[in-house]
Design a protein around this motif. Structure first.
Motif, PDB file in Angstrom:
ATOM      1  N   LEU A 175       2.602   1.551  -3.539  1.00  0.00           N
ATOM      2  CA  LEU A 175       1.737   1.891  -4.660  1.00  0.00           C
ATOM      3  C   LEU A 175       1.068   3.256  -4.511  1.00  0.00           C
ATOM      4  O   LEU A 175       0.838   3.949  -5.507  1.00  0.00           O
ATOM      5  CB  LEU A 175       0.661   0.813  -4.829  1.00  0.00           C
ATOM      6  N   ALA A 176       0.731   3.611  -3.279  1.00  0.00           N
ATOM      7  CA  ALA A 176      -0.029   4.853  -3.093  1.00  0.00           C
ATOM      8  C   ALA A 176       0.568   5.741  -2.017  1.00  0.00           C
ATOM      9  O   ALA A 176      -0.112   6.640  -1.531  1.00  0.00           O
ATOM     10  CB  ALA A 176      -1.480   4.524  -2.748  1.00  0.00           C
ATOM     11  N   GLY A 177       1.816   5.497  -1.639  1.00  0.00           N
ATOM     12  CA  GLY A 177       2.408   6.263  -0.552  1.00  0.00           C
ATOM     13  C   GLY A 177       2.544   7.740  -0.873  1.00  0.00           C
ATOM     14  O   GLY A 177       2.198   8.609  -0.078  1.00  0.00           O
ATOM     15  N   VAL A 178       3.038   8.046  -2.080  1.00  0.00           N
ATOM     16  CA  VAL A 178       3.208   9.449  -2.467  1.00  0.00           C
ATOM     17  C   VAL A 178       1.854  10.138  -2.561  1.00  0.00           C
ATOM     18  O   VAL A 178       1.665  11.270  -2.100  1.00  0.00           O
ATOM     19  CB  VAL A 178       3.965   9.536  -3.808  1.00  0.00           C
ATOM     20  N   ALA A 194     -10.133  10.945  -2.472  1.00  0.00           N
ATOM     21  CA  ALA A 194     -11.010   9.791  -2.254  1.00  0.00           C
ATOM     22  C   ALA A 194     -10.251   8.624  -1.618  1.00  0.00           C
ATOM     23  O   ALA A 194     -10.773   7.947  -0.727  1.00  0.00           O
ATOM     24  CB  ALA A 194     -11.630   9.351  -3.573  1.00  0.00           C
ATOM     25  N   LEU A 195      -9.031   8.387  -2.071  1.00  0.00           N
ATOM     26  CA  LEU A 195      -8.254   7.269  -1.530  1.00  0.00           C
ATOM     27  C   LEU A 195      -7.948   7.473  -0.056  1.00  0.00           C
ATOM     28  O   LEU A 195      -8.122   6.561   0.766  1.00  0.00           O
ATOM     29  CB  LEU A 195      -6.962   7.103  -2.324  1.00  0.00           C
ATOM     30  N   LEU A 196      -7.493   8.672   0.303  1.00  0.00           N
ATOM     31  CA  LEU A 196      -7.173   8.949   1.703  1.00  0.00           C
ATOM     32  C   LEU A 196      -8.423   8.864   2.580  1.00  0.00           C
ATOM     33  O   LEU A 196      -8.383   8.311   3.679  1.00  0.00           O
ATOM     34  CB  LEU A 196      -6.538  10.326   1.822  1.00  0.00           C
ATOM     35  N   THR A 204       0.831  -1.210   0.000  1.00  0.00           N
ATOM     36  CA  THR A 204       0.000   0.000   0.000  1.00  0.00           C
ATOM     37  C   THR A 204       0.860   1.252   0.000  1.00  0.00           C
ATOM     38  O   THR A 204       0.588   2.211  -0.739  1.00  0.00           O
ATOM     39  CB  THR A 204      -0.932  -0.002   1.221  1.00  0.00           C
ATOM     40  N   VAL A 205       1.899   1.246   0.829  1.00  0.00           N
ATOM     41  CA  VAL A 205       2.785   2.406   0.888  1.00  0.00           C
ATOM     42  C   VAL A 205       3.528   2.579  -0.441  1.00  0.00           C
ATOM     43  O   VAL A 205       3.694   3.708  -0.942  1.00  0.00           O
ATOM     44  CB  VAL A 205       3.778   2.253   2.056  1.00  0.00           C
TER      45      VAL A 205
END
Length: 364
Positions: free
Chosen positions: A103-106, A244-246, A100-101
């Motif tokens: 792929l979507a950490g930034v 939306a993701l956060l 998760t970090v």
């Protein structure tokens, strides 16, 4: 008779046992009672003084129950040793977090910074509107008030109040939970050793039921967190709501705390939605109500049938009490604590009914 004459006669001897006569049954009984009350007062004082370390230990037990649930679930599929199954659970958890970090950490980091600015601006607008309409008296600095209010919201633990302390607390919880999950029978035997020998059988049954209830409760919580996080992320993404993701990740994490977590999630969603316009704000409100109704009428009843069904009023009352006494950490652990107390009280009632039934049968 004068005092002089009384002195020439027999001495006036006080009757009854004194405090130094420990062989007297009455004195020994009174000392036992005093010892019980003194021990109870000392125990209460120790709990008050050591409440934060006790919460960390209890949090470790909760994490151990999560790991144990995963180990038992894998055991139904893979007939291998417990150590290997535990290693698989830990590796899967680490892989999920790392993936998760990666792929979507930034994206999450950028959205988190944007979320903080958005909440401050929305709170400033709300307080400004309230001040303009006379709801909030005075001419205080609205932006500073909003920043102070939102700054206090970010504390992970109320008793440490710093990032270093929060990280240390989480690490201690993880380490304790991992050690307990590696060899649960060792600690189970240690607890039984503290109980009188004639009561160890019933105590073992009570501990086993508590562990079973804890696993079911946490399984239900994890399922609810996953479903709510995915639904909110998907609907907000479809509606074009920023971050939306956060918001989906935060909603999933806050779903671990029923009632209060849903309220905080709704406030965040609505604030972010209206920051992008009226249409997105209305979509965020609709998303909140749709997801909460689906979660309340479909997911929770289905999960509660197979896990632990706790009354909502009891859950909310325990959360308010725990958050007041122990801060955010107590709020997160309120449900497991109430569930354990519920199991203990039910077990005590069962033993009392069994004793009354045995006494009635003997009398007959």
């Amino acid at each position: 008779m004068s005092q002089a004459d009384a002195g020439d006669g027999e001495a006036d001897v006080v009757q009854g046992a004194g405090p130094s006569e420990l062989r007297d049954p009455f004195i020994r009984q009174e000392l036992k009672r005093a010892g019980v009350w003194l021990g109870l007062a000392s125990a209460i004082a120790l709990v008050v003084l050591l409440v934060q370390p006790l919460l960390i230990i209890f949090g470790g037990l909760v994490f151990a129950a999560m790991l144990d649930g995963g180990v038992r679930l894998i055991g139904k599929v893979l007939p291998i040793g417990r150590s290997w199954r535990l290693m698989i659970v830990v590796l899967l958890a680490i892989s999920f977090i790392a993936g998760t970090v990666y792929l979507a950490g930034v994206q999450i980091t950028a959205q988190f910074a944007q979320l903080q600015v958005t909440l401050v601006n929305q709170a400033t607008r709300l307080i400004g509107w309230a001040s303009a309409h006379g709801i909030m008296p005075g001419s205080a600095d609205i932006k500073d008030m909003a920043q102070q209010a939102l700054g206090s919201f970010g504390k992970v633990t109320a008793f440490l109040g710093s990032a270093v302390g929060a990280v240390a607390s989480v690490l201690m919880v993880l380490v304790i939970g991992l050690f307990v999950a590696i060899e649960p029978r060792l600690y189970d035997r240690g607890l039984q050793w503290l109980v009188p020998q004639d009561m160890r059988g019933e105590f073992a049954i009570t501990i086993d039921r508590m562990a079973h209830t804890m696993r079911r409760l946490l399984a239900g919580r994890l399922i609810g967190m996953l479903v709510e996080g995915i639904l909110i992320w998907g609907m907000l993404w479809v509606g074009g709501v920023p971050m939306a993701l956060l918001l989906g990740i935060l909603a999933g994490m806050l779903a671990f705390i029923p009632n209060i977590g849903a309220i905080v999630t709704g406030v965040l969603m609505v604030a972010v939605g209206f920051s992008a316009g009226l249409n997105t704000g209305y979509w965020a409100i609709a998303t909140y109500f749709v997801v909460q109704n689906f979660d309340g009428y479909v997911v929770i009843p289905m999960v509660a049938k197979r896990t632990v069904d706790m009354p909502p009023a009891l859950t909310l009352s325990s959360q308010i009490l725990a958050s007041t006494l122990f801060g955010v950490f107590g709020l997160a652990l309120a449900d497991p604590m109430v569930a354990m107390i519920k199991v203990a009280l039910e077990r005590e009632s069962e033993l009392a009914e069994r004793a009354e039934g045995g006494a009635g049968a003997a009398a007959a």
